[in-house]
Design an enzyme around this catalytic site. Sequence first.
Site, PDB file in Angstrom:
ATOM      1  N   ASP A   1       0.879  -1.175   0.000  1.00  0.00           N
ATOM      2  CA  ASP A   1       0.000   0.000   0.000  1.00  0.00           C
ATOM      3  C   ASP A   1       0.916   1.226   0.000  1.00  0.00           C
ATOM      4  O   ASP A   1       2.134   1.107   0.176  1.00  0.00           O
ATOM      5  CB  ASP A   1      -0.889  -0.007   1.260  1.00  0.00           C
ATOM      6  CG  ASP A   1      -1.815   1.204   1.320  1.00  0.00           C
ATOM      7  OD1 ASP A   1      -2.381   1.585   0.282  1.00  0.00           O
ATOM      8  OD2 ASP A   1      -1.966   1.788   2.419  1.00  0.00           O
ATOM      9  N   SER A   2       0.299   2.403  -0.139  1.00  0.00           N
ATOM     10  CA  SER A   2       1.073   3.637  -0.069  1.00  0.00           C
ATOM     11  C   SER A   2       1.631   3.851   1.343  1.00  0.00           C
ATOM     12  O   SER A   2       2.570   4.614   1.522  1.00  0.00           O
ATOM     13  CB  SER A   2       0.173   4.815  -0.427  1.00  0.00           C
ATOM     14  OG  SER A   2      -0.915   4.860   0.478  1.00  0.00           O
TER      15      SER A   2
ATOM     16  N   TYR B   1      -1.065   8.415  -2.178  1.00  0.00           N
ATOM     17  CA  TYR B   1      -1.275   8.132  -3.598  1.00  0.00           C
ATOM     18  C   TYR B   1      -2.537   8.848  -4.105  1.00  0.00           C
ATOM     19  O   TYR B   1      -2.639   9.176  -5.274  1.00  0.00           O
ATOM     20  CB  TYR B   1      -1.476   6.630  -3.821  1.00  0.00           C
ATOM     21  CG  TYR B   1      -0.227   5.786  -3.845  1.00  0.00           C
ATOM     22  CD1 TYR B   1       1.030   6.309  -3.549  1.00  0.00           C
ATOM     23  CD2 TYR B   1      -0.305   4.438  -4.179  1.00  0.00           C
ATOM     24  CE1 TYR B   1       2.156   5.501  -3.578  1.00  0.00           C
ATOM     25  CE2 TYR B   1       0.809   3.629  -4.220  1.00  0.00           C
ATOM     26  CZ  TYR B   1       2.044   4.159  -3.914  1.00  0.00           C
ATOM     27  OH  TYR B   1       3.158   3.355  -3.952  1.00  0.00           O
ATOM     28  N   GLY B   2      -3.479   9.029  -3.202  1.00  0.00           N
ATOM     29  CA  GLY B   2      -4.801   9.524  -3.602  1.00  0.00           C
ATOM     30  C   GLY B   2      -4.811  10.939  -4.139  1.00  0.00           C
ATOM     31  O   GLY B   2      -5.831  11.421  -4.631  1.00  0.00           O
TER      32      GLY B   2
ATOM     33  N   CYS C   1      -4.578  -1.554  -1.732  1.00  0.00           N
ATOM     34  CA  CYS C   1      -4.779  -0.127  -1.941  1.00  0.00           C
ATOM     35  C   CYS C   1      -5.793   0.048  -3.067  1.00  0.00           C
ATOM     36  O   CYS C   1      -5.552  -0.395  -4.199  1.00  0.00           O
ATOM     37  CB  CYS C   1      -3.436   0.494  -2.329  1.00  0.00           C
ATOM     38  SG  CYS C   1      -3.530   2.232  -2.764  1.00  0.00           S
ATOM     39  N   ASN C   2      -6.918   0.658  -2.736  1.00  0.00           N
ATOM     40  CA  ASN C   2      -7.964   0.870  -3.743  1.00  0.00           C
ATOM     41  C   ASN C   2      -7.481   1.832  -4.830  1.00  0.00           C
ATOM     42  O   ASN C   2      -7.816   1.699  -6.001  1.00  0.00           O
ATOM     43  CB  ASN C   2      -9.210   1.456  -3.086  1.00  0.00           C
ATOM     44  CG  ASN C   2      -9.814   0.511  -2.072  1.00  0.00           C
ATOM     45  OD1 ASN C   2     -10.685  -0.272  -2.399  1.00  0.00           O
ATOM     46  ND2 ASN C   2      -9.348   0.571  -0.827  1.00  0.00           N
ATOM     47  N   THR C   3      -6.679   2.821  -4.409  1.00  0.00           N
ATOM     48  CA  THR C   3      -6.215   3.854  -5.332  1.00  0.00           C
ATOM     49  C   THR C   3      -5.272   3.256  -6.376  1.00  0.00           C
ATOM     50  O   THR C   3      -5.431   3.483  -7.578  1.00  0.00           O
ATOM     51  CB  THR C   3      -5.482   4.961  -4.541  1.00  0.00           C
ATOM     52  OG1 THR C   3      -6.329   5.380  -3.475  1.00  0.00           O
ATOM     53  CG2 THR C   3      -5.136   6.131  -5.420  1.00  0.00           C
TER      54      THR C   3
ATOM     55  N   GLU D   1      -1.431   8.405   8.677  1.00  0.00           N
ATOM     56  CA  GLU D   1       0.025   8.309   8.575  1.00  0.00           C
ATOM     57  C   GLU D   1       0.721   9.013   9.741  1.00  0.00           C
ATOM     58  O   GLU D   1       1.840   8.671  10.094  1.00  0.00           O
ATOM     59  CB  GLU D   1       0.518   8.861   7.226  1.00  0.00           C
ATOM     60  CG  GLU D   1       0.127   7.994   6.032  1.00  0.00           C
ATOM     61  CD  GLU D   1       0.747   6.590   6.059  1.00  0.00           C
ATOM     62  OE1 GLU D   1       1.906   6.462   6.464  1.00  0.00           O
ATOM     63  OE2 GLU D   1       0.047   5.630   5.678  1.00  0.00           O
TER      64      GLU D   1
ATOM     65  N   CYS E   1     -11.086   3.000   1.156  1.00  0.00           N
ATOM     66  CA  CYS E   1      -9.636   3.242   1.208  1.00  0.00           C
ATOM     67  C   CYS E   1      -9.171   2.485   2.436  1.00  0.00           C
ATOM     68  O   CYS E   1      -9.790   2.585   3.503  1.00  0.00           O
ATOM     69  CB  CYS E   1      -9.360   4.734   1.359  1.00  0.00           C
ATOM     70  SG  CYS E   1      -7.665   5.117   1.867  1.00  0.00           S
ATOM     71  N   THR E   2      -8.097   1.717   2.280  1.00  0.00           N
ATOM     72  CA  THR E   2      -7.702   0.836   3.381  1.00  0.00           C
ATOM     73  C   THR E   2      -7.281   1.612   4.636  1.00  0.00           C
ATOM     74  O   THR E   2      -7.351   1.079   5.740  1.00  0.00           O
ATOM     75  CB  THR E   2      -6.580  -0.118   2.932  1.00  0.00           C
ATOM     76  OG1 THR E   2      -5.546   0.649   2.269  1.00  0.00           O
ATOM     77  CG2 THR E   2      -7.111  -1.160   1.973  1.00  0.00           C
TER      78      THR E   2
END
Length: 257
Positions: free
Chosen positions: A7-8, A39-40, A70-72, A148, A180-181
């Site tokens: 993921d990001s 990333y979004g 990651c959905n993005t 984050e 979004c995770t």
Amino acid sequence: MRIGIFDSGIGGLTVLHRAIRRCPGAEYLYYADCAHVPYGERTAEEICAFVREIVEFLLGEGAQAIVIACNTATSVAVRELRQTFSVPIIGMEPAVKLALDRCAQGRILAAATPVTVRGDKLHSLLEKWDEHHRADLLALPELVRFAERGEFEGEAVTAYLRDALSAFRLEDYSAFVLGCTHFNFFKDTFRALLPERVRLLDGADGVVSRLMSCVEIPAEPSGVPVRFFDSGECVESARLAQLEACMRRLDLMERIE
Ligand code: DGL
């Protein structure tokens, strides 16, 4: 069976957490691209370049299958990754279909990053399944930043979400999709702000089920600890402690529906 999950940032731990629970027989590598999060709010070209590098790295570490937690990244890069690499690549998308199936009445609110909300992939999904136009979309970019920073609750988080949700008549909704995770870390605040009848749904179980149907995972626990990477670097012990604290928070969040 060695599985690379990326993921990001810390969002994909949601998927790792569910995967360990359901498939303890696999060995897991977890890659957080903390140098490039979020990333979004990036371009599709940037995201594609980041994720190509991540998949190459994970394959170099012996991954036999890749989960895009990651959905993005899935939204913009899954097709290209599948064309480039021959291992199974499992992507994820907001659990809108699950919400439409599970909740026959009421509207569905699907929250995700700006890239996912704008992306063709989600709009095609809605065209295919949401024939009565029951779903509304909401971008929550700040939530990724809060996550984050490790700021999972408190006044600022609550104020941000209360303000974002104030644009909707919440009593009309029956499901809220965590698309979004990173958003799973905030389930307690969502639960407090949304009416009781609104179900919180995410795509983590769907991804793990797809993983299980793509690869053979031994039933016996592997006993191999997860190896974590931060944008290509092995994580140091202080950071490891943070990631483990995130996993403990997910133990709590998983109980909230
Ligand atoms: N966790 C990611 C997702 O599921 C992306 C968050 C971000 O980097 O913006 O979409």
